[in-house]
Design a protein around this motif. Structure first.
Motif, PDB file in Angstrom:
ATOM      1  N   VAL A  61       0.844  -1.207   0.000  1.00 33.65           N
ATOM      2  CA  VAL A  61       0.000   0.000   0.000  1.00 33.65           C
ATOM      3  C   VAL A  61       0.876   1.252   0.000  1.00 33.65           C
ATOM      4  O   VAL A  61       0.619   2.202  -0.753  1.00 33.65           O
ATOM      5  CB  VAL A  61      -0.969  -0.006   1.199  1.00 33.65           C
ATOM      6  CG1 VAL A  61      -1.649   1.344   1.366  1.00 33.65           C
ATOM      7  CG2 VAL A  61      -1.989  -1.106   1.042  1.00 33.65           C
ATOM      8  N   ILE A  62       1.926   1.251   0.805  1.00 28.80           N
ATOM      9  CA  ILE A  62       2.834   2.397   0.844  1.00 28.80           C
ATOM     10  C   ILE A  62       3.492   2.582  -0.510  1.00 28.80           C
ATOM     11  O   ILE A  62       3.607   3.693  -1.021  1.00 28.80           O
ATOM     12  CB  ILE A  62       3.887   2.215   1.955  1.00 28.80           C
ATOM     13  CG1 ILE A  62       3.213   2.328   3.328  1.00 28.80           C
ATOM     14  CG2 ILE A  62       5.015   3.225   1.828  1.00 28.80           C
ATOM     15  CD1 ILE A  62       4.092   1.897   4.480  1.00 28.80           C
ATOM     16  N   ARG A  65       1.108   4.062  -3.092  1.00 30.42           N
ATOM     17  CA  ARG A  65       0.784   5.473  -2.849  1.00 30.42           C
ATOM     18  C   ARG A  65       1.886   6.421  -3.296  1.00 30.42           C
ATOM     19  O   ARG A  65       1.630   7.601  -3.514  1.00 30.42           O
ATOM     20  CB  ARG A  65       0.515   5.700  -1.368  1.00 30.42           C
ATOM     21  CG  ARG A  65      -0.814   5.170  -0.921  1.00 30.42           C
ATOM     22  CD  ARG A  65      -1.046   5.516   0.516  1.00 30.42           C
ATOM     23  NE  ARG A  65      -2.325   4.962   0.967  1.00 30.42           N
ATOM     24  CZ  ARG A  65      -2.731   4.988   2.207  1.00 30.42           C
ATOM     25  NH1 ARG A  65      -1.965   5.527   3.137  1.00 30.42           N
ATOM     26  NH2 ARG A  65      -3.891   4.465   2.533  1.00 30.42           N
ATOM     27  N   THR A  66       3.105   5.918  -3.396  1.00 27.53           N
ATOM     28  CA  THR A  66       4.221   6.810  -3.765  1.00 27.53           C
ATOM     29  C   THR A  66       4.451   6.834  -5.252  1.00 27.53           C
ATOM     30  O   THR A  66       3.991   6.088  -6.016  1.00 27.53           O
ATOM     31  CB  THR A  66       5.524   6.391  -3.071  1.00 27.53           C
ATOM     32  OG1 THR A  66       5.833   5.051  -3.413  1.00 27.53           O
ATOM     33  CG2 THR A  66       5.412   6.561  -1.582  1.00 27.53           C
TER      34      THR A  66
END
Length: 66
Positions: A61-62, A65-66
């Motif tokens: 997820v991280i 998102r980037t």
């Protein structure tokens, strides 16, 4: 001379590797992001593979998102 010793006039050691520092900083930032992920920080699983799965999902997820 030790890897962590300072140069003749103090300051940075003569063995400072800028590329290695950049990679280390990237890893530290990623670990800090995982620490702040609520799904990972509040897990108290008995099984390691369950926690690893949650950590992998949070990392995904991280990354997305980037």
């Amino acid at each position: 001379m030790s890897e962590f010793s300072t140069g003749k006039c103090g300051g940075r050691s003569s063995g400072f590797d800028e590329e290695r520092y950049k990679k280390r900083n990237t890893v530290e930032l990623a670990i800090n992001l995982l620490k702040y992920a609520r799904a990972v920080a509040t897990r108290y699983d008995k099984r390691g593979y369950v926690f690893l799965g949650i950590a992998a999902a949070a990392a995904l997820v991280i990354w997305l998102r980037t």
